[in-house]
Design a protein around this motif. Sequence first.
Motif, mmCIF file in Angstrom:
data_model
loop_
_atom_site.group_PDB
_atom_site.id
_atom_site.type_symbol
_atom_site.label_atom_id
_atom_site.label_comp_id
_atom_site.label_asym_id
_atom_site.label_seq_id
_atom_site.Cartn_x
_atom_site.Cartn_y
_atom_site.Cartn_z
ATOM 1 N N VAL A 38 -6.484 6.278 -14.812
ATOM 2 C CA VAL A 38 -6.210 5.515 -13.589
ATOM 3 C C VAL A 38 -7.396 4.611 -13.248
ATOM 4 C CG1 VAL A 38 -5.869 5.752 -11.092
ATOM 5 C CG2 VAL A 38 -4.536 7.148 -12.678
ATOM 6 N N VAL A 39 -8.604 5.127 -13.353
ATOM 7 C CA VAL A 39 -9.790 4.310 -13.078
ATOM 8 C C VAL A 39 -9.876 3.165 -14.082
ATOM 9 C CG1 VAL A 39 -12.325 4.324 -13.095
ATOM 10 C CG2 VAL A 39 -11.071 6.120 -11.904
ATOM 11 N N LEU A 42 -7.455 0.453 -13.156
ATOM 12 C CA LEU A 42 -7.948 -0.339 -12.027
ATOM 13 C C LEU A 42 -9.041 -1.314 -12.458
ATOM 14 C CD1 LEU A 42 -8.005 2.381 -9.236
ATOM 15 C CD2 LEU A 42 -6.395 0.485 -9.498
ATOM 16 N N LEU A 45 -7.336 -4.149 -14.259
ATOM 17 C CA LEU A 45 -6.692 -5.066 -13.309
ATOM 18 C C LEU A 45 -7.720 -5.945 -12.605
ATOM 19 C CD1 LEU A 45 -3.961 -2.738 -11.773
ATOM 20 C CD2 LEU A 45 -3.623 -4.669 -13.334
ATOM 21 N N GLN A 46 -8.892 -5.395 -12.321
ATOM 22 C CA GLN A 46 -9.933 -6.212 -11.690
ATOM 23 C C GLN A 46 -10.459 -7.269 -12.653
ATOM 24 O OE1 GLN A 46 -12.946 -4.239 -9.305
ATOM 25 N NE2 GLN A 46 -11.591 -5.028 -7.727
ATOM 26 N N VAL A 71 -6.040 -2.209 -19.621
ATOM 27 C CA VAL A 71 -4.830 -1.724 -18.940
ATOM 28 C C VAL A 71 -3.851 -1.136 -19.949
ATOM 29 C CG1 VAL A 71 -2.801 -2.445 -17.620
ATOM 30 C CG2 VAL A 71 -5.051 -3.236 -16.950
#
Length: 84
Positions: A38-39, A42, A45-46, A71
Amino acid sequence: MVPADDPREDRIRAIVRDELRNAGRSLLGTVCWTLLAVVAALVGLQLIQLAAFTGSTAAAIGFALVGLVVVGSSLALLYVLYWT
């Protein structure tokens, strides 16, 4: 008198204790890998978001590609953890 084929109580207790220990480790490992995936998603995505605000086209393409790889990798990890 207990037949020789029947398991003894102490042997059953040892097997249950070992299986509970293994299940606990497996659950803890799954939670840790899920949090890591999950990290990573993220962060990816950033990176994709950062690509939209860079000054040069080459940097934008680089950030977008790295973000897509990160991702995709994290989604692949989640797939392996929960659906295979």
